[in-house]
Design a protein around this motif. Structure first.
Motif, PDB file in Angstrom:
ATOM      1  N   ALA A 119     -43.669  -1.822  -6.006  1.00 14.07           N
ATOM      2  CA  ALA A 119     -44.573  -0.744  -6.421  1.00 14.07           C
ATOM      3  C   ALA A 119     -43.785   0.209  -7.315  1.00 14.07           C
ATOM      4  N   ARG A 120     -43.572  -0.214  -8.557  1.00 16.69           N
ATOM      5  CA  ARG A 120     -42.678   0.502  -9.466  1.00 16.69           C
ATOM      6  C   ARG A 120     -43.114   1.957  -9.703  1.00 16.69           C
ATOM      7  N   LYS A 121     -44.396   2.140 -10.044  1.00 18.32           N
ATOM      8  CA  LYS A 121     -44.862   3.490 -10.394  1.00 18.32           C
ATOM      9  C   LYS A 121     -44.756   4.420  -9.196  1.00 18.32           C
ATOM     10  N   LEU A 122     -45.135   3.932  -8.016  1.00 16.50           N
ATOM     11  CA  LEU A 122     -45.047   4.765  -6.812  1.00 16.50           C
ATOM     12  C   LEU A 122     -43.594   5.128  -6.533  1.00 16.50           C
ATOM     13  N   SER A 123     -42.701   4.169  -6.687  1.00 16.29           N
ATOM     14  CA  SER A 123     -41.279   4.429  -6.450  1.00 16.29           C
ATOM     15  C   SER A 123     -40.742   5.461  -7.436  1.00 16.29           C
ATOM     16  N   GLU A 124     -41.160   5.364  -8.688  1.00 12.77           N
ATOM     17  CA  GLU A 124     -40.704   6.316  -9.707  1.00 12.77           C
ATOM     18  C   GLU A 124     -41.228   7.720  -9.422  1.00 12.77           C
ATOM     19  N   GLU A 159     -52.155  10.178  -5.262  1.00 12.69           N
ATOM     20  CA  GLU A 159     -53.170   9.311  -5.876  1.00 12.69           C
ATOM     21  C   GLU A 159     -52.687   7.865  -5.942  1.00 12.69           C
ATOM     22  N   GLU A 160     -51.444   7.675  -6.345  1.00 16.03           N
ATOM     23  CA  GLU A 160     -50.890   6.321  -6.452  1.00 16.03           C
ATOM     24  C   GLU A 160     -50.735   5.688  -5.063  1.00 16.03           C
ATOM     25  N   TYR A 161     -50.310   6.485  -4.118  1.00 11.51           N
ATOM     26  CA  TYR A 161     -50.112   6.005  -2.749  1.00 11.51           C
ATOM     27  C   TYR A 161     -51.454   5.560  -2.143  1.00 11.51           C
TER      28      TYR A 161
END
Length: 554
Positions: free
Chosen positions: A229-234, A260-262
């Protein structure tokens, strides 16, 4: 050191770092010796010739720069030039020019990137041996293709609904978890906790408890990276940085993007929660852990370059001490036949044909390194000196010159048998981490191989140590309450527990964080985002090298 292949000397005061480097070198077809101090490095270079030296900068007593100065004097006296590469923490990235000005050929940044190490080997070793470059490039390409095919095949096994989400990098997730089955298990663990963790993060956010908020997004960053989950990690990394830098207005303004991403991932992964009907039965797991294969730790493979009365006498003495002794001619084919029979190998290199001794030593060195066998040499001084100058000598635990003190010899082999018995015993590992998701993932990855005990706080781990001593402790560095540093100090201050090896688990690799870890002198550290195969390999090699080190002390 008269070898036809390149050889590297690893200098690092941390065993785990030496294990990882030697493993990476071996995967590139390069042999290595390992020492832990600058003075040991000086002594080894006075006795042997190396094609490359990997030298740690931060070591007690004599640091890397002081050691390099001494090495340059040795090389001048010997009339040669050996490239010395500094391997150091992230701080070194901004000081590469300073290291080179001090005389280092290059710099490797810890944790070592296998690709960067391969480039170093290609740059400095291939100048001396072009075949190494060709072999490395071929191996790298074959491994890359093999890995890509494996990952593609595993991704194909994933359900169609999962393949259609843009929120997950499935290739990265499967690569990290090794198989589609393990990836789905990891995703299920992740999905099951999203509701609870979003509530926790929002609670700390609303209370403006920025310390706990930062810890929670730190954990989220690591596990998100693991599942791809690249975007969430970033986003989690960005919020963590804001918390560390005390930029609380940034958190107040941008936390909603993280949420929101989570929550979007919660929606995507909801089928995993709906379909989860199987629950782990502790009794069945415990029963599985108790079963372990029997192993004959009192079997010795005696390889004879020549047959003699002396060899027969040694074999008989071992048999009278309840050892099973397999006598074998110094022939690679016959040795391979008995390879799985014994983990203690004795070689008598009494052969006028030096090329034969060279072949056998090469073969035994590789076999004992791969299988963690204990290798001893017996014979005449001249034969032993020649054998110890060859490839494979780095795996020799002890040599016995004729005439052999029989009683001392048998006592040593008995001690080696105890070391092998301990090594083959199913190891127990304590994992201490405040993130329940990460604990479940570690349990899933480790429990098929080790007895695993999970603790969510330092206090719980201390209670566990009062009744059971593990073989290794994997410890989260950042935890609320008692953090990893404080827990390690508690453990090391008590005589009953101060010998337990500790490897820190960390989700960060920044300069300040890594320095804090290394200054505490743990037995090593691993990134939480490590792929399953890398993590298991690092732990396995840690136990193997610890056993080998114990054999050297007999």
């Amino acid at each position: 050191m008269e070898n036809n292949t390149s050889r590297v000397l690893i200098v690092d005061d941390m065993l785990a770092n030496r294990i990882i480097l030697s493993s990476l070198l071996a995967s590139n077809g390069v042999s290595s010796d390992q020492v832990e101090t600058g003075m040991d490095c000086i002594n080894m270079c006075e006795q042997n010739r190396y094609d490359l030296i990997l030298l740690d900068h931060r070591m007690p007593d004599m640091d890397g720069v002081d050691t390099l100065v001494r090495l340059k004097d040795i090389f001048r006296t010997q009339g040669r030039s050996t490239p010395v590469v500094c391997h150091t923490t992230e701080e070194g990235r901004s000081n590469i020019n300073l290291y080179k000005a001090a005389g280092f050929a290059d710099v490797l940044i810890k944790p070592i990137d296998p690709k960067q190490l391969s480039e170093i080997l290609l740059t400095y070793l291939a100048k001396q041996d072009e075949t190494i470059r060709e072999e490395q490039e071929k191996k790298q390409q074959e491994q890359k293709e093999k890995t890509e095919v494996h990952v593609r095949d595993e991704v194909e096994k994933l359900p169609l609904w999962l393949k259609n989400t843009p929120l997950l990098d499935l290739v990265q997730g499967v690569t990290n978890c090794e198989t589609a089955e393990d990836y789905m298990e990891t995703l299920t663990v992740f999905a099951a906790s999203i509701k609870q963790k979003t509530n926790e993060i929002l609670n700390f956010y609303e209370k403006k408890d920025w310390e706990m908020y930062t810890m929670r997004v730190h954990s989220l960053k690591s596990v998100s990276a693991l599942i791809g989950a690249r975007k969430l990690s970033e986003l989690a990394a960005s919020m963590e940085k804001a918390g560390k830098d005390k930029k609380y207005n940034t958190i107040l303004d941008e936390n909603r993007y993280l949420m929101e991403e989570y929550r979007a991932l919660q929606t995507v992964l909801s089928p995993l929660i709906e379909d989860k009907t199987k629950k782990e039965v502790p009794e069945e797991k415990e029963q599985k852990q108790e079963s372990a294969p029997d192993f004959d730790d009192r079997c010795v493979l005696f390889i004879e370059g020549i047959s003699s009365i002396s060899n027969k006498g040694l074999a008989q003495k071992l048999q009278s001490a309840d050892f099973t002794v397999i006598r074998c001619d110094a022939d690679p084919g016959k040795i391979i036949k008995h390879r799985a029979s014994a983990d203690i190998v004795i070689y008598y290199p009494g052969d006028d044909d030096k090329s034969r001794i060279t072949v056998i030593m090469n073969h035994l060195g590789e076999m004992c390194r791969d299988d963690n066998k204990i290798l001893c040499l017996v014979g005449e001084s001249s034969d032993l000196e020649f054998a110890m100058s060859l490839e494979g000598a780095d795996r020799v635990s002890k040599i016995y010159r004729r005439p052999v003190n029989i009683d001392a010899f048998v006592d040593d082999i008995d001690s080696f048998a105890l070391i092998e018995k301990e090594y083959h015993k199913k190891k127990s590992i304590f994992v201490v981490d405040d993130d329940p998701d990460f604990l479940k993932i570690m349990d899933h990855w480790l429990s098929p191989i080790y007895n695993v005990y999970l603790f969510s706080t330092g206090e719980d781990a201390i209670d566990g140590l009062s009744s059971y001593m593990p073989d290794l402790l994997l410890l989260d560095y950042e935890m609320p309450g008692m953090n990893g540093y404080e827990l390690m100090n508690r453990i090391k201050s008590v005589p009953e527990t101060n010998q337990i090896p500790i490897i820190f688990l960390t989700g960060k690799n920044d300069k300040e964080h890594v320095f804090k870890i290394l200054e505490n002198k743990p037995d090593g550290y691993l990134l939480k985002s490590s792929q399953k195969e890398s993590l298991l390999d690092a732990i396995s090699r840690f136990f193997a090298e610890s056993a080998f080190k114990a054999s050297m002390e007999v």
